[in-house]
Design an enzyme around this catalytic site. Structure first.
Site, mmCIF file in Angstrom:
data_model
loop_
_atom_site.group_PDB
_atom_site.id
_atom_site.type_symbol
_atom_site.label_atom_id
_atom_site.label_comp_id
_atom_site.label_asym_id
_atom_site.label_seq_id
_atom_site.Cartn_x
_atom_site.Cartn_y
_atom_site.Cartn_z
ATOM 1 N N ARG A 55 0.843 -1.210 0.000
ATOM 2 C CA ARG A 55 0.000 0.000 0.000
ATOM 3 C C ARG A 55 0.871 1.251 0.000
ATOM 4 N NH1 ARG A 55 -2.088 2.149 4.597
ATOM 5 N NH2 ARG A 55 -2.096 0.139 5.648
ATOM 6 N N TYR A 108 -15.958 17.689 -15.012
ATOM 7 C CA TYR A 108 -16.356 16.283 -15.135
ATOM 8 C C TYR A 108 -17.344 15.959 -13.999
ATOM 9 C CZ TYR A 108 -16.080 11.295 -14.372
ATOM 10 O OH TYR A 108 -16.418 9.993 -14.133
ATOM 11 N N ASP A 179 -6.662 19.357 -14.236
ATOM 12 C CA ASP A 179 -6.991 18.012 -14.709
ATOM 13 C C ASP A 179 -6.620 17.986 -16.196
ATOM 14 O OD1 ASP A 179 -8.219 15.769 -15.788
ATOM 15 O OD2 ASP A 179 -9.962 15.885 -14.477
ATOM 16 N N LYS A 204 -7.733 6.947 -19.140
ATOM 17 C CA LYS A 204 -8.011 7.488 -20.472
ATOM 18 C C LYS A 204 -6.759 7.405 -21.360
ATOM 19 C CE LYS A 204 -12.094 8.522 -18.754
ATOM 20 N NZ LYS A 204 -12.159 8.075 -17.402
HETATM 21 C C1 LIG Z 1 -11.655 14.704 -17.140
HETATM 22 C C2 LIG Z 1 -11.813 13.566 -16.188
HETATM 23 N N1 LIG Z 1 -11.245 13.656 -14.972
HETATM 24 C C3 LIG Z 1 -11.343 12.655 -14.064
HETATM 25 C C4 LIG Z 1 -12.048 11.501 -14.364
HETATM 26 C C5 LIG Z 1 -12.154 10.411 -13.327
HETATM 27 O O1 LIG Z 1 -11.297 9.380 -13.663
HETATM 28 P P1 LIG Z 1 -11.513 7.838 -13.211
HETATM 29 O O2 LIG Z 1 -12.755 7.354 -13.900
HETATM 30 O O3 LIG Z 1 -10.259 7.175 -13.645
HETATM 31 O O4 LIG Z 1 -11.693 7.854 -11.733
HETATM 32 C C6 LIG Z 1 -12.630 11.364 -15.611
HETATM 33 C C7 LIG Z 1 -13.400 10.136 -15.941
HETATM 34 O O5 LIG Z 1 -14.136 10.080 -16.889
HETATM 35 C C8 LIG Z 1 -12.520 12.419 -16.544
HETATM 36 O O6 LIG Z 1 -13.083 12.334 -17.770
#
Ligand SMILES: Cc1ncc(COP(=O)(O)O)c(C=O)c1O
Length: 389
Positions: A55, A108, A179, A204
């Site tokens: 961990r 998001y 992000d 992604k």
């Molecule tokens: C722009 C963005 N940030 C964060 C996330 C969250 O990521 P995760 O699904 O890997 O937790 C997503 C998920 O779709 C996203 O599109």
């Protein structure tokens, strides 16, 4: 080393030695054996490098963290079990006590839920603004404790001026968390534009093959120390296999992002003339409100994300969906295959119709994650799906 070469080698820690594996071994060990108490103590306090409990640290996770930090131009990174976990530890590292968080209003949906359902009840306040409006961001940032923006907004693909926002926030002593999931460090490196920390849903583009869920946050060594401690305490650090897969994905990130970018622009241009398409959203289309900023901040391309609005609303979207041959409906993005998503029931389902309308997301809005197939095949599939018959 040029950036394209970096993605191929990042995280290796130098040239591979004789007889060492060129690709990293997968190390699933939950625990390492120690024979000397002082040595264990030194590893546990971080005085000496060494993994002791899964961990806390693991060789595959460490390689991924080092790779993303290197690509983003940051000192250190922390890899977590999902993008949401990375956001959570990043926010708590940057703002350990309740503050006002100024955030992209098109944030998001999962991030918006984190702010509204977990952080606001704990005393934080979320203030959603149009981050493409510098005056609105400036006014909201006075007295705030954190600015949280996305490099490219979802689903209409607007691009905030990260450089101007970071400079303005720095003057006010407010950290900026970006992000960078939609752009990847191949197309944009927010730390070079003044951001304090950068996070990714590695699920992604970093992973790139729709076969893992992971997150990474990068920033200064001190900040990542705070983020890591939280991830360790709350048990959200990333497992070895997903770390191994994500690093494998990163090796081809540069070529994939180029192809994603070329294909999305080709599709966006083609969709402008397809009957039934009311509007196309892509930051590098001349008519985009973000064209000037995107041309400056994303000179090598804007990645694979784009959207369009169909005349005829949900029924028209369903008709197109059932006729698509190559393109699949899947509520994620950033994979090698072209997929569509319908924000009304996916990313933006938590919003009221009025809130969606305010953002410009309607019943006919379709988001496309353009893959790396031949652009002609992608364009032809949408054209036939929207055609007569
Ligand atoms: C722009 C963005 N940030 C964060 C996330 C969250 O990521 P995760 O699904 O890997 O937790 C997503 C998920 O779709 C996203 O599109």
């Amino acid at each position: 080393m040029k950036h394209a070469s970096r993605a191929v080698h990042a995280g290796r820690g130098g040239k591979a030695g004789a007889r060492t594996p060129l690709a990293p071994d997968l190390s699933p060990a939950a625990v390492h054996v120690y024979t000397d108490l002082d040595d264990y103590d030194a590893a546990a306090t971080g005085e000496r490098p060494g993994h002791y409990y899964g961990r806390n640290s693991n060789s595959n996770r460490k390689m991924l963290e080092d790779a993303v930090a290197e690509l983003e131009g940051a000192e250190a990174g922390v890899a977590t079990g999902s993008g949401m976990a990375a956001l959570h530890v990043a926010i708590l590292a940057l703002a350990p006590k309740p503050v006002t968080i100024v955030a992209t209003r098109e944030l998001y949906g999962g991030t918006m839920s984190l702010l509204r359902q977990d952080l606001e009840p704990a005393g934080y306040e979320a203030h959603f603004v149009d981050v493409t409006d510098p005056d609105a961001v400036k006014a909201a940032t006075n007295g705030a404790g954190l600015v949280l923006i996305e490099t490219i907004t979802n689903p209409l693909c607007r691009v905030p001026d990260i450089e101007a926002i970071a400079a303005m926030a720095r003057d006010r002593g407010v950290p900026v968390l970006v992000d960078n999931t939609f752009a990847s460090p191949v197309l944009c490196r927010p730390m070079e534009l003044g951001a304090t920390a950068v996070m990714h849903s590695a699920t992604k583009y970093l992973g790139g093959h729709s076969d893992l869920v992971a997150g990474v946050v990068v920033g200064s060594t001190a900040l990542m120390g705070a983020a890591r401690s939280r991830a360790v305490r709350t048990g959200t650090t990333l497992g070895p296999f997903d770390a191994w897969l994500a690093l494998r994905g990163i090796r081809t990130l540069e070529v994939r992002m180029r192809r994603h970018s070329d294909n999305s622009l080709a599709l966006a241009r083609a969709m402008r003339t397809v009957p039934g398409v009311a509007k196309v959203h892509h930051p590098l289309l001349e008519e985009s409100p973000s064209f000037a900023v995107a041309t400056r901040l994303l000179p090598q391309g804007a990645g694979g994300m784009m959207a369009f609005d169909l005349e005829g609303g949900r029924a028209a979207v369903q008709r197109m969906m059932s006729r698509l041959q190559l393109v699949a409906f899947a509520a994620s993005l950033g994979g090698v295959e072209t997929t569509i998503s319908y924000p009304v029931i996916t990313s933006h389902r938590g919003l009221t119709p009025e809130e969606r309308a305010q953002l410009g997301v309607g019943a006919g809005t379709v988001r496309v994650s353009v893959g790396i197939e031949d652009a002609e095949d992608i364009v032809a599939d949408f054209a036939q799906a929207l055609g007569p018959g």
